[in-house]
Design a protein around this motif. Structure first.
Motif, mmCIF file in Angstrom:
data_model
loop_
_atom_site.group_PDB
_atom_site.id
_atom_site.type_symbol
_atom_site.label_atom_id
_atom_site.label_comp_id
_atom_site.label_asym_id
_atom_site.label_seq_id
_atom_site.Cartn_x
_atom_site.Cartn_y
_atom_site.Cartn_z
ATOM 1 N N PRO A 45 49.763 46.871 38.884
ATOM 2 C CA PRO A 45 49.553 46.756 37.498
ATOM 3 C C PRO A 45 48.318 45.771 36.997
ATOM 4 O O PRO A 45 47.905 45.156 37.938
ATOM 5 C CB PRO A 45 50.818 45.820 37.015
ATOM 6 C CG PRO A 45 51.857 46.269 38.291
ATOM 7 C CD PRO A 45 51.107 46.565 39.592
ATOM 8 N N ASN A 46 47.560 46.221 36.326
ATOM 9 C CA ASN A 46 46.286 45.702 35.930
ATOM 10 C C ASN A 46 45.230 45.735 37.199
ATOM 11 O O ASN A 46 44.365 44.836 37.244
ATOM 12 C CB ASN A 46 46.405 44.048 35.562
ATOM 13 C CG ASN A 46 47.314 43.944 34.527
ATOM 14 O OD1 ASN A 46 47.348 44.669 33.502
ATOM 15 N ND2 ASN A 46 48.367 42.875 34.517
ATOM 16 N N SER A 47 45.389 46.987 37.883
ATOM 17 C CA SER A 47 44.306 47.039 38.796
ATOM 18 C C SER A 47 42.875 47.233 38.251
ATOM 19 O O SER A 47 42.528 48.303 37.264
ATOM 20 C CB SER A 47 44.662 48.415 39.620
ATOM 21 O OG SER A 47 43.502 48.799 40.412
ATOM 22 N N PRO A 48 41.837 46.484 38.654
ATOM 23 C CA PRO A 48 40.549 46.540 38.113
ATOM 24 C C PRO A 48 39.852 48.010 38.422
ATOM 25 O O PRO A 48 39.070 48.582 37.590
ATOM 26 C CB PRO A 48 39.914 45.419 38.548
ATOM 27 C CG PRO A 48 40.570 45.017 39.852
ATOM 28 C CD PRO A 48 41.974 45.288 39.531
ATOM 29 N N ALA A 51 41.308 50.836 36.056
ATOM 30 C CA ALA A 51 40.682 50.426 34.825
ATOM 31 C C ALA A 51 39.412 50.993 34.656
ATOM 32 O O ALA A 51 38.835 51.729 33.789
ATOM 33 C CB ALA A 51 40.773 49.034 34.400
ATOM 34 N N GLU A 52 38.496 51.006 35.547
ATOM 35 C CA GLU A 52 36.976 51.366 35.952
ATOM 36 C C GLU A 52 37.112 52.925 36.074
ATOM 37 O O GLU A 52 36.446 53.804 35.388
ATOM 38 C CB GLU A 52 36.533 50.695 36.982
ATOM 39 C CG GLU A 52 34.902 51.092 36.941
ATOM 40 C CD GLU A 52 34.005 50.200 37.878
ATOM 41 O OE1 GLU A 52 32.863 50.464 38.071
ATOM 42 O OE2 GLU A 52 34.544 49.214 38.515
ATOM 43 N N ASP A 66 49.781 58.736 31.033
ATOM 44 C CA ASP A 66 50.615 57.757 31.555
ATOM 45 C C ASP A 66 51.544 58.524 32.357
ATOM 46 O O ASP A 66 51.876 57.996 33.608
ATOM 47 C CB ASP A 66 51.206 56.901 30.625
ATOM 48 C CG ASP A 66 50.609 55.911 29.973
ATOM 49 O OD1 ASP A 66 49.524 55.268 30.415
ATOM 50 O OD2 ASP A 66 50.649 55.404 28.795
ATOM 51 N N ARG A 161 33.059 43.825 42.785
ATOM 52 C CA ARG A 161 32.952 44.496 41.519
ATOM 53 C C ARG A 161 31.868 45.416 41.975
ATOM 54 O O ARG A 161 32.056 46.762 41.564
ATOM 55 C CB ARG A 161 32.687 43.532 40.389
ATOM 56 C CG ARG A 161 33.717 42.679 39.763
ATOM 57 C CD ARG A 161 33.064 42.440 38.384
ATOM 58 N NE ARG A 161 31.725 41.588 38.417
ATOM 59 C CZ ARG A 161 31.967 40.250 38.314
ATOM 60 N NH1 ARG A 161 32.894 39.486 38.576
ATOM 61 N NH2 ARG A 161 30.918 39.725 38.377
#
Length: 201
Positions: A45-48, A51-52, A66, A161
């Protein structure tokens, strides 16, 4: 700079631009993908990184979903036909690691090794492998000083990052190499003998 010099400068700039275009230089464009929808699974959950990756996929015109919904009208007793325009990208490993590389004789940390590790596979919506499990691993060395721990924490995050962005670009290049024929499941080879056996002798 007088008017003649200014015009000469502009002319040189235009010639340089034309030369770059002529030699094939161009800004890097996102890859053209042969599928139109993708489901991302297996991420925390909320993996950066997820998201990228989703943003990069959407920038190519691909829709990130989803879940893969069945077609309208119900599916009772009917085997769904896989949609060749939909793929599933599953994260098998998505980790950031930090290990001590060197210490002083007084056991003070002097250098850290940072790693960003991502392992994934790509499958058809109805099952069947397109890209076998693939691991991408990047590492960076970071000098460390306890007296400047807060700044080093910010530098650590910046390096992670940067490695994450690099990994996303590598994933996109691999997705860009997928061919349209790979999205279609091969015909079941066991049907041929079955049909042959039904013919009378």
């Amino acid at each position: 700079m007088n008017r003649r010099s200014a015009l000469s400068f502009l002319a040189l700039g235009a010639a340089a631009s034309a030369g770059l275009s002529g030699c094939g230089f161009a800004l890097r464009q996102p890859p053209k993908l042969v599928f139109t929808r993708v489901q991302l699974t297996g991420f925390a959950p909320n993996s950066p990184l997820a998201a990228e990756l989703a943003r990069s996929l959407e920038n190519t015109g691909v829709t990130v979903v989803d879940r893969i919904a069945p077609p309208a009208g119900g599916t009772s007793g009917v085997q769904l036909k896989p949609d060749p325009d939909v793929v599933v990208l599953k994260a098998l490993s998505d980790k950031r690691e930090q290990v001590v590389a060197t210490k002083t004789s007084y056991s003070q940390v002097r250098e850290l090794t940072l790693r960003t590790r991502f392992k994934f596979q790509l499958s058809r919506s109805g099952g069947g492998e397109i890209i076998a499990p693939t691991e991408l691993l990047l590492s960076r060395e970071l000098t460390y000083n306890e007296a400047d721990a807060l700044a080093k924490q910010d530098e650590t995050e910046a390096l992670h990052r940067a490695m994450q962005t690099d990994i996303v670009q590598q994933v996109m290049r691999r997705l860009g190499a997928v061919r349209a024929e790979q999205l279609v499941a091969p015909v079941d080879s066991v049907q041929a003998p079955a049909l042959a056996s039904s013919n009378p002798r």
